[in-house]
Enzyme design. Sequence first.
Site, PDB file in Angstrom:
ATOM      1  CG  HIS A 315     -24.837  11.685 -43.533  1.00 30.39           C
ATOM      2  ND1 HIS A 315     -25.379  12.767 -42.883  1.00 30.39           N
ATOM      3  CD2 HIS A 315     -24.763  10.687 -42.606  1.00 30.39           C
ATOM      4  CE1 HIS A 315     -25.614  12.455 -41.618  1.00 30.39           C
ATOM      5  NE2 HIS A 315     -25.261  11.189 -41.424  1.00 30.39           N
ATOM      6  CB  CYS A 358     -25.501  18.136 -46.130  1.00 25.64           C
ATOM      7  SG  CYS A 358     -26.419  18.273 -44.575  1.00 25.64           S
TER       8      CYS A 358
END
Length: 479
Positions: A315, A358
């Site tokens: 992430h 991301c």
Amino acid sequence: MASSGGSRGSSSDEDSSMNFRETLLRIDASLGAQDVEGLKFLCMDKVFEKRLERCSSASDLFHLLLREALLSEKDPFFLAELLYSIKQHSLLRHLGYTRERVEQCLPARRRLSLFRSLLYELSEAIDAEALKGMTFLLYDHIPKTQMTSLSLLVCLEKQTLIAEDDLTLLEQVFKEVTPHLVKRIENYRREKAAQEATPPTDREVKSLNQGEEEVFSQSEIKQFIQALPADMYRMNRKHRGLCVIINNYYFKGLSERMGTHTDAESLKCVFQWLGFAVHMHHDVTGEGMRRILREQKSHPSHADADCFVFCLLTHGGPGGVYTTDKVFMPLREITSHFTAQQCQGLAHKPKLFFIQACQGEAVHPSVLVEADAVNPECVPPSLQGSIPDEADFLLGLATVPGYVSFRHKEEGSWYIQSLCSHLKSLVPRQQDILSILTAVNHDVSQQVDATGQKKQMPQPAFTLRKKVVFPVPLEALRQ
């Protein structure tokens, strides 16, 4: 008449292919379930793991090897090496080989890694009593299920408790339960050191010169290397280099990253195919990440390596990534470990970082939008600021700063799957890494999610001084 001759030629080729498949079927009939598991294990470095899992018989595996161009009627040596490794020497006759002939060819044509061969040999040598002792000692590291010696070693490898350059844990366990196997690890280290001491060009020349008459002499190879364009990074040292893969699935306070294991296996297969030694790490904490970075920046093999690759699947947020314990780590902090000052062994060599994470929460609509789609009052940091202010770095990011990237729960992420696919198809065409990433950008930008409303655009940043062109793997040259 010409048409008739062409028809006969086509029929002859079809008959030949049929005969070869019949040969493979005869070999299949002589192999048991344990043999098939052994063959699948030995192929783990060559074929994506999910594809191997679907193989329930030897014929399934042979079909997969044919499809992956690892096996053909003209060159069945890889299968001969596999059969030799699982000690099915009597079946070699079906392929026109003998045990002695395979042993004669191995120094030049070996396709299985020494590490993979070692683990298989160890699994065969671990008896029931030794397995019981190993399971007891490793109780805190392995699943609480019934395991074979082979599945135990696979488990240790997947958890990165053992690797081709780190067999310390296995050595300690063997000293307690089966001391005679320690010598096999010592022999492996000596053989690996001897193999690494042989320059890649020497090994490739031997592989090409299979007949009585040499195709290329040593001097011709050296002249070829010296004639390489000056605008390309050197790719002829002892090792291609290390490829480190950080694969984060479970997080504290963040969602699980389903599909990431598919990406990790794809990267592993592709970079091993390119000649890299792959070091895989799963579910890494903040402290674990810093330890890995310290170890990698001082790794002794960099001195004799062509290149360095670092892949991070996790992430992320603007300008950085999260570890599994939700520690935010700026990309600049990661890349700065490998500057010339911090890591002299990689000075003047390409350092490639591929980040699947991301970089914000904005989403690209699948329509034309203007630049102000990103909130101008909350502009994310420039990607260029994530790499050191010195030459020879490349940072390939799955998405532009401020935006999300997409990952399929089973098939993996758009970016990593496209990257692996284009490396496989464009490296044999001698495309440089920036050209390959341009093709990846185009491919990913054309994809949309199931609703047809979300898109993604990768972005590279680099300070490369020359082209990064990976040598074409020998198996690709033979196709």
